[in-house]
Design a protein around this motif. Structure first.
Motif, PDB file in Angstrom:
ATOM      1  N   ASP A   1       0.840  -1.210   0.000  1.00  0.00           N
ATOM      2  CA  ASP A   1       0.000   0.000   0.000  1.00  0.00           C
ATOM      3  C   ASP A   1       0.869   1.252   0.000  1.00  0.00           C
ATOM      4  OD1 ASP A   1      -2.176  -1.603   0.082  1.00  0.00           O
ATOM      5  OD2 ASP A   1      -2.665  -1.240   2.206  1.00  0.00           O
ATOM      6  N   ASP A   2       1.861   1.257   0.900  1.00  0.00           N
ATOM      7  CA  ASP A   2       2.748   2.414   0.984  1.00  0.00           C
ATOM      8  C   ASP A   2       3.529   2.600  -0.319  1.00  0.00           C
ATOM      9  OD1 ASP A   2       1.881   3.069   3.445  1.00  0.00           O
ATOM     10  OD2 ASP A   2       3.687   2.489   4.545  1.00  0.00           O
TER      11      ASP A   2
ATOM     12  N   ILE B   1       2.501   1.839  -3.382  1.00  0.00           N
ATOM     13  CA  ILE B   1       1.612   2.467  -4.370  1.00  0.00           C
ATOM     14  C   ILE B   1       1.418   3.957  -4.052  1.00  0.00           C
ATOM     15  CG2 ILE B   1      -0.774   2.512  -5.217  1.00  0.00           C
ATOM     16  CD1 ILE B   1      -0.805  -0.561  -4.770  1.00  0.00           C
ATOM     17  N   LEU B   2       1.145   4.211  -2.738  1.00  0.00           N
ATOM     18  CA  LEU B   2       0.868   5.600  -2.344  1.00  0.00           C
ATOM     19  C   LEU B   2       2.085   6.503  -2.550  1.00  0.00           C
ATOM     20  CD1 LEU B   2      -1.212   4.919   0.903  1.00  0.00           C
ATOM     21  CD2 LEU B   2      -2.090   5.808  -1.267  1.00  0.00           C
TER      22      LEU B   2
ATOM     23  N   ARG C   1       2.517   7.075  -6.237  1.00  0.00           N
ATOM     24  CA  ARG C   1       1.439   7.975  -6.677  1.00  0.00           C
ATOM     25  C   ARG C   1       1.779   9.431  -6.292  1.00  0.00           C
ATOM     26  NH1 ARG C   1      -4.417   8.055  -7.455  1.00  0.00           N
ATOM     27  NH2 ARG C   1      -5.162  10.040  -6.624  1.00  0.00           N
TER      28      ARG C   1
ATOM     29  N   ARG D   1       8.805  11.175   8.845  1.00  0.00           N
ATOM     30  CA  ARG D   1       7.820  10.211   9.307  1.00  0.00           C
ATOM     31  C   ARG D   1       6.611  10.287   8.391  1.00  0.00           C
ATOM     32  NH1 ARG D   1       4.029  10.252  14.548  1.00  0.00           N
ATOM     33  NH2 ARG D   1       3.857   7.999  14.800  1.00  0.00           N
ATOM     34  N   LYS D   2       6.204   9.137   7.860  1.00  0.00           N
ATOM     35  CA  LYS D   2       5.051   9.116   6.952  1.00  0.00           C
ATOM     36  C   LYS D   2       3.799   9.534   7.702  1.00  0.00           C
ATOM     37  CE  LYS D   2       6.748   4.823   4.926  1.00  0.00           C
ATOM     38  NZ  LYS D   2       6.419   3.392   4.923  1.00  0.00           N
ATOM     39  N   PRO D   3       3.144  10.592   7.304  1.00  0.00           N
ATOM     40  CA  PRO D   3       1.916  10.965   8.006  1.00  0.00           C
ATOM     41  C   PRO D   3       0.775  10.019   7.638  1.00  0.00           C
ATOM     42  CG  PRO D   3       2.802  12.778   6.673  1.00  0.00           C
ATOM     43  CD  PRO D   3       3.478  11.532   6.243  1.00  0.00           C
ATOM     44  N   VAL D   4      -0.173   9.851   8.565  1.00  0.00           N
ATOM     45  CA  VAL D   4      -1.329   8.996   8.289  1.00  0.00           C
ATOM     46  C   VAL D   4      -2.242   9.693   7.264  1.00  0.00           C
ATOM     47  CG1 VAL D   4      -3.467   8.112   9.304  1.00  0.00           C
ATOM     48  CG2 VAL D   4      -1.306   7.740  10.462  1.00  0.00           C
ATOM     49  N   ASP D   5      -2.355  11.007   7.429  1.00  0.00           N
ATOM     50  CA  ASP D   5      -3.201  11.773   6.506  1.00  0.00           C
ATOM     51  C   ASP D   5      -2.565  11.790   5.119  1.00  0.00           C
ATOM     52  OD1 ASP D   5      -4.624  13.649   5.105  1.00  0.00           O
ATOM     53  OD2 ASP D   5      -4.962  14.912   6.879  1.00  0.00           O
ATOM     54  N   PHE D   6      -3.319  11.308   4.111  1.00  0.00           N
ATOM     55  CA  PHE D   6      -2.725  11.153   2.785  1.00  0.00           C
ATOM     56  C   PHE D   6      -2.289  12.477   2.179  1.00  0.00           C
ATOM     57  CE2 PHE D   6      -3.049  10.442  -1.868  1.00  0.00           C
ATOM     58  CZ  PHE D   6      -1.986   9.572  -1.959  1.00  0.00           C
ATOM     59  N   SER D   7      -3.095  13.514   2.374  1.00  0.00           N
ATOM     60  CA  SER D   7      -2.700  14.798   1.770  1.00  0.00           C
ATOM     61  C   SER D   7      -1.380  15.286   2.365  1.00  0.00           C
ATOM     62  CB  SER D   7      -3.804  15.852   1.929  1.00  0.00           C
ATOM     63  OG  SER D   7      -4.294  15.822   3.241  1.00  0.00           O
TER      64      SER D   7
ATOM     65  N   ARG E   1       0.314   2.111  12.324  1.00  0.00           N
ATOM     66  CA  ARG E   1      -0.052   3.282  11.541  1.00  0.00           C
ATOM     67  C   ARG E   1      -0.109   2.985  10.048  1.00  0.00           C
ATOM     68  NH1 ARG E   1       3.084   7.296  11.550  1.00  0.00           N
ATOM     69  NH2 ARG E   1       1.921   9.152  12.084  1.00  0.00           N
TER      70      ARG E   1
ATOM     71  N   ARG F   1      -2.692   4.450   7.074  1.00  0.00           N
ATOM     72  CA  ARG F   1      -2.286   5.233   5.914  1.00  0.00           C
ATOM     73  C   ARG F   1      -2.912   4.667   4.658  1.00  0.00           C
ATOM     74  NH1 ARG F   1       2.359   5.800   7.765  1.00  0.00           N
ATOM     75  NH2 ARG F   1       3.152   3.940   6.719  1.00  0.00           N
TER      76      ARG F   1
ATOM     77  N   THR G   1      -6.727   5.841   4.789  1.00  0.00           N
ATOM     78  CA  THR G   1      -6.926   7.257   4.440  1.00  0.00           C
ATOM     79  C   THR G   1      -6.409   7.541   3.020  1.00  0.00           C
ATOM     80  OG1 THR G   1      -4.795   7.936   5.337  1.00  0.00           O
ATOM     81  CG2 THR G   1      -6.636   7.982   6.844  1.00  0.00           C
ATOM     82  N   GLY G   2      -5.267   6.942   2.715  1.00  0.00           N
ATOM     83  CA  GLY G   2      -4.644   7.207   1.412  1.00  0.00           C
ATOM     84  C   GLY G   2      -5.530   6.781   0.254  1.00  0.00           C
ATOM     85  N   PHE G   3      -6.058   5.541   0.351  1.00  0.00           N
ATOM     86  CA  PHE G   3      -6.851   5.061  -0.788  1.00  0.00           C
ATOM     87  C   PHE G   3      -8.230   5.709  -0.832  1.00  0.00           C
ATOM     88  CE2 PHE G   3      -3.592   1.677  -0.563  1.00  0.00           C
ATOM     89  CZ  PHE G   3      -3.103   1.835  -1.854  1.00  0.00           C
TER      90      PHE G   3
ATOM     91  N   GLN H   1      -8.723   8.791  -0.117  1.00  0.00           N
ATOM     92  CA  GLN H   1      -8.488  10.093  -0.747  1.00  0.00           C
ATOM     93  C   GLN H   1      -8.117   9.951  -2.217  1.00  0.00           C
ATOM     94  OE1 GLN H   1      -5.886  12.457   1.786  1.00  0.00           O
ATOM     95  NE2 GLN H   1      -7.358  12.304   3.466  1.00  0.00           N
TER      96      GLN H   1
ATOM     97  N   VAL I   1      -7.381   9.276  10.196  1.00  0.00           N
ATOM     98  CA  VAL I   1      -6.443  10.287  10.698  1.00  0.00           C
ATOM     99  C   VAL I   1      -6.559  10.400  12.220  1.00  0.00           C
ATOM    100  CG1 VAL I   1      -5.924  12.762  10.710  1.00  0.00           C
ATOM    101  CG2 VAL I   1      -6.354  11.582   8.552  1.00  0.00           C
TER     102      VAL I   1
END
Lengths: 160, 467
Positions: free
Chosen positions: A14-15, A17-18, A21, A117-123, B263, B267, B270-272, B274, B300
């Protein structure tokens, strides 16, 4: 603009891909090579022969290194990169979930260039990746090129 | 008492005193008398009998006069000699008697056992103390070998020890330094730990040993009890330390894993969501978009909660650096910072000067940050608020306090105040995550202190802590 590939060392798909992206969203066109554990990362950099005197196999523009990895962890990968004459100046950014003291101390002690540190919030995550990319690939002056580097891109295991 | 006779006989008696006594000079007087006799007789011979002597007239003619004179003088001298020696003997006997009485008294009152043996290690003396310790009557042991009083296993070694001591120059030896291997044997065969000091005395060319023996059974029992207690304490401390180390290591590993692994899936969530919102917005209706937004926000929020838990655990995980901490200065700077953050608010700060405590600066800073931050937050709805930091006596303890006149709380829920994620106010009323007071309590507990609170709804709250 440095056109050498980015080495992303990440075991979580997942990380992976993200991150890719996020990089693409910011028009970072460098090839992204993914290594899914520490051994793959070292294979990509050093090939089979890991001795400190032998020439390296690939020289990425930037290494995004997770810490908790199967087989050999990110801290150990960083240690080996810094120990090798030809890779010791490579730009390495820790991109990881943890902000545990001991990870931070170990990383900076071994001379990491950045610790993010990778934030949880995607933005926020997208923003962080953008900043890493633009800083290390565009703004920051790269260390001087070494002689005798082989650029064997066919050796990279995973290309995206 | 036989023993005492034996004993005292061995002690030399002091020199007779130098005071002049008739008996001391009996011999001299005897010589004087003899000389006087000679003189008087010679004078008489000369005055009364111009020819011949007194003796010639008194004695029969065939008697040798010279021998008679020698005989008389000898008799005088012998008589005075006898007088003198008799007097000496009587005085010596008296002295001996006194000496006997003295030593007998000393021996009788001694709590310790006193035993005397000769060079052949046969017992010559056995006092009351020894009788009590060993359980023998003196008549049973006098004349018997010392081995009678030793455990079998020492029988071979001990005589050698004694005789080696006999040949050394030492005149006394304290054997208690080898306390652990000295034992005696009672009449009933029971062994007991003993403390022994021996001394040597040479009398008339004969070597005598006297030993003072103390039964240390009771003391040893106490010592052993203390030793056992210490050992079991040490053992327990070791056990507890091992348990603590193990549980600390476990906590450390757990937190590390939480930090890294928990965490990541969030991620993903929330990531997917968004990414979906961004890429496929056209295919979603308004509700679908809203749901995706909620999924992302929940993720989040969960990330924040995990971070707060980790922060809370760090409070107990890190090392403490104890030093003198200026609490007043810290409170001042926090107050200034809070005021800078919202300069519109009217808050009367009252911070007592010079309050200090011993503790970890960073942790105590956390405590004041949380408590003053709470006071600031819960007075936010008041036009004019006051916040106080000081020291007082409360519930019989000297305690620091932070008092505000804000929203306060219902005392019925006091026990919930310090629990992690416990909140007494709605999130919309006052923002927060319920981790602050839990952090405060952990830090205060880590300092060996206590924290408690008083308040009433609408009437403000006071938080007390002592460290």
């Amino acid at each position: 603009m440095n056109h050498k590939p980015i080495l992303l060392v990440e075991d979580n798909p997942d990380d992976e891909i993200l991150t890719i992206r996020a990089l693409k969203q910011h028009n970072i066109v460098n090839e992204v090579v993914v290594a899914r554990d520490g051994v793959e990362a070292l294979d990509y950099l050093f090939g089979e022969n890991r001795s400190e005197s032998s020439p390296i196999k690939n020289e990425p523009a930037l290494i995004l290194l997770d810490i908790k990895l199967p087989k050999i962890d990110g801290i150990e990968v960083l240690k080996r990169i810094r120990a090798h004459e030809q890779t010791k100046l490579l730009r390495v950014v820790m991109l990881t979930s943890s902000n545990e003291q001991r990870d931070l101390i170990a990383s900076y002690t071994l001379g990491v260039n950045s610790y993010v540190r990778k934030p949880v919030d995607f933005s926020e995550f997208v923003r962080a990746v953008k900043e890493i990319g633009s800083y290390w690939l565009l703004l920051n002056e790269a260390p001087p090129n070494r002689n005798g580097v082989t650029r064997d891109k066919t050796a990279s295991r995973t290309k995206r | 008492m036989i023993v005492l006779d034996h004993f005292s006989r061995r002690f030399s008696i002091k020199e007779p005193s130098k005071t002049l006594r008739l008996s001391d000079h009996a011999l001299a007087i005897g010589i004087g008398i003899a000389a006087l006799y000679w003189l008087i007789e010679t004078l008489l011979d000369a005055l009364l009998f111009h020819e011949g002597t007194v003796l010639q007239r008194v004695l029969p003619p065939d008697f040798n006069e010279v021998w008679m004179r020698i005989l008389i003088v000898s008799l005088i001298l012998a008589l005075s000699g006898t007088v003198q020696s008799n007097a000496k003997r009587r005085r010596a006997e008296k002295k001996m008697h006194e000496s006997n009485a003295f030593f007998s008294g000393v021996l009788q009152i001694a709590n310790d056992g006193i035993i005397m043996v000769g060079a052949s290690q046969h017992i010559l003396l056995f006092n009351k103390g020894a009788e009590e310790i060993f359980g023998y009557h003196d008549s049973e042991v006098i004349g018997r070998h010392l081995n009678l009083l030793l455990p079998e296993r020492f029988v071979d070694g001990h005589p050698q020890h004694v005789s080696s001591f006999g040949t050394e120059d030492e005149s006394s030896r304290y054997m208690a330094n080898r306390r652990d291997d000295l034992f005696g044997r009672r009449k009933n065969g029971e062994e007991f730990p003993a403390e022994v000091s021996i001394s040597k005395l040479v009398q008339d060319g004969e070597t005598l040993f006297s030993a003072v023996i103390r039964d240390v059974t009771e003391r040893k029992r106490h010592e052993d009890a203390i030793k056992n207690l210490n050992q079991s304490l040490e053992h327990r401390v070791k056990e507890r330390t091992a348990e603590l180390t193990a549980s600390n290591a476990e906590l450390e590993a757990f937190c590390y894993s939480v930090s890294h692994d928990l965490r990541s899936p969030l991620r993903g969530i929330t990531g997917f969501s968004q990414a979906l919102l961004a890429d496929s917005a056209s295919q979603l209706d308004q509700q679908g978009k809203e749901y995706l937004d909620r999924i992302s926000k929940a993720g989040v929020r969960m990330g924040e909660l995990i971070d707060e838990l980790l922060t809370l655990s760090r409070v107990t995980r890190g090392e403490m650096h104890v030093e003198q901490v200026d609490l007043s200065a810290i409170a001042q700077s926090i107050a200034a910072e809070l005021t800078r953050g919202d300069p519109e608010r009217e808050v009367k700060w009252s911070i007592t000067e010079g309050l200090a405590a011993r503790g970890d600066t960073l942790l105590l800073q956390d405590v004041l940050q949380n408590l003053l931050g709470n006071a600031w937050k819960f007075t936010s709805k008041k036009a004019v608020a006051s916040i106080e930091f000081g020291k007082t006596r409360h519930q019989d303890k000297s305690a620091y306090f932070i008092r505000d006149d804000g929203a306060g709380f219902d005392m019925d829920y006091t026990d919930k105040l310090f629990g992690p994620f416990q909140r007494l106010h709605g999130i919309r009323e006052f923002p927060g995550n319920g981790i602050g007071l839990a952090t405060v309590q952990r830090i205060i507990h880590r300092h060996g202190g206590e924290v408690w609170a008083e308040g009433a709804v609408g009437k403000g709250a006071t938080f007390y802590f002592c460290i």
